[in-house]
Write an enzyme that holds these catalytic residues in place. Structure first.
Site, mmCIF file in Angstrom:
data_model
loop_
_atom_site.group_PDB
_atom_site.id
_atom_site.type_symbol
_atom_site.label_atom_id
_atom_site.label_comp_id
_atom_site.label_asym_id
_atom_site.label_seq_id
_atom_site.Cartn_x
_atom_site.Cartn_y
_atom_site.Cartn_z
ATOM 1 C CG ASP A 7 -9.291 0.173 6.259
ATOM 2 O OD1 ASP A 7 -9.199 -0.387 5.296
ATOM 3 O OD2 ASP A 7 -8.480 0.019 7.219
ATOM 4 C CE LYS A 48 -3.711 -2.637 2.486
ATOM 5 N NZ LYS A 48 -4.418 -2.680 3.703
ATOM 6 C CD GLN A 92 -3.280 -4.204 7.068
ATOM 7 O OE1 GLN A 92 -3.324 -3.138 6.411
ATOM 8 N NE2 GLN A 92 -3.707 -5.470 6.465
#
Ligand code: GUN
Length: 296
Positions: A122, A55, A99
């Site tokens: 997200d 990412k 994450q």
């Protein structure tokens, strides 16, 4: 990959989206705004390291400035929440990504709820989850299921009226996937079945499916005798299996037996190179949108 292949090239479609986004990034820069994204990684989960690394690289290629905060495995919930509060307040950051998975002492739901909904690229904050359920498009959608929808649209799969079977009911893929594909609209409008560990006869459901989204995290779970000819397969699974012929002694495979099903499917995503690159493309898209929305 030949153009006639039924293998959906996630890398090529993700690259196309990234080139579309580069125009928007240039426009933002013209207005004095560089999109900024913060990654937070807690502990040393090997898969998370790889994912965050990919990412970061994609951000750099597109001209999004990213910063990565790496916290030790023993980090307390309070320490992580304090970092998120600082990132929420930082005006140069338009997105924040924590994450998953997080260490056991940290409640994921608390952490995801602490990220400002306007920076929640997200799509895990309850406000954005709620907006998705309501069909309110002003929220952020979770990247992996959003990537699957984009793959379906861009590879010409008709979802309207389709029987979609989703394998897995997780908050990151299964549940939001169902919410997206059952919405009213030309690029959704499907009939959804979610199968999970308590489903009595998964094979019977799969055999009815026009589209299968496999996201339960079980290597090669879906076999050729479980699908009907012409099925569309979106394989979200990433599973490590041992393979003595591989240099590392292991290789990554999906939730679907690709070799056996590819000849009978009308479309199928490979692994790697299918859904994975799309998750990243959708993260970039959400971050660019967050930066655009920061301008009011
Ligand atoms: N872990 C697995 N998938 C994801 C994702 O899309 N976002 C975050 N933050 N963590 C993940």
């Amino acid at each position: 990959m030949p153009a006639s292949s039924n293998v959906v090239d996630g890398r090529a479609i993700a690259a196309q989206i990234q080139s579309e986004l580069s125009v928007r990034v240039a426009a933002l820069k013209g207005r004095g705004v560089t999109p900024g994204l913060a990654f937070v990684r807690v502990g040393e989960d090997p898969a998370s390291k790889v994912y965050v690394g990919r990412k970061e690289k994609a951000c750099a290629e597109l001209g999004i400035v990213s910063e990565t905060h790496i916290l030790p495995e023993q980090t307390s919930e309070a320490e992580l929440l304090a970092l998120i509060a600082r990132l929420n307040a930082a005006t140069h950051l338009h997105g924040i990504l924590v994450q998953a998975p997080l260490p056991r002492q940290i409640r994921e739901s608390l952490v995801f709820s602490a990220v400002l909904p306007t920076k929640d690229v997200d799509g895990f904050h309850p406000v954005n989850v709620g907006k998705l359920m309501l069909g309110d498009t002003t929220g952020f959608k979770p990247c992996t299921p959003a990537g699957v929808v984009e793959l379906l649209i861009r590879s010409g799969v008709k979802t309207e009226g389709a029987e979609v079977v989703i394998l897995g009911r997780g908050n990151i893929v299964g549940k939001p996937m169902a919410a997206m594909l059952c919405q009213k609209g030309r690029t959704a409008n499907s009939t959804i079945t979610i199968c999970h560990s308590a489903t009595r006869d998964i094979k019977a459901h799969c055999l009815r499916a026009d589209i299968i989204v496999a996201a339960m995290g079980s290597a090669h779970f879906v076999k050729a005798d479980m699908v009907k000819p012409g099925v569309v397969i979106m394989d979200v699974g990433v599973n490590r299996i041992s393979d003595s012929s591989a240099k590392s002694g292991a290789r990554l495979v999906g939730d679907v037996d690709f070799e056996a099903i590819q000849p009978i499917a009308s479309k199928i995503t490979p692994n790697p190179g299918g859904v994975g690159p799309m998750t990243i493309a959708m993260l970039l898209q959400n971050t660019v949108r967050a930066a655009e929305q920061s301008l009011g």
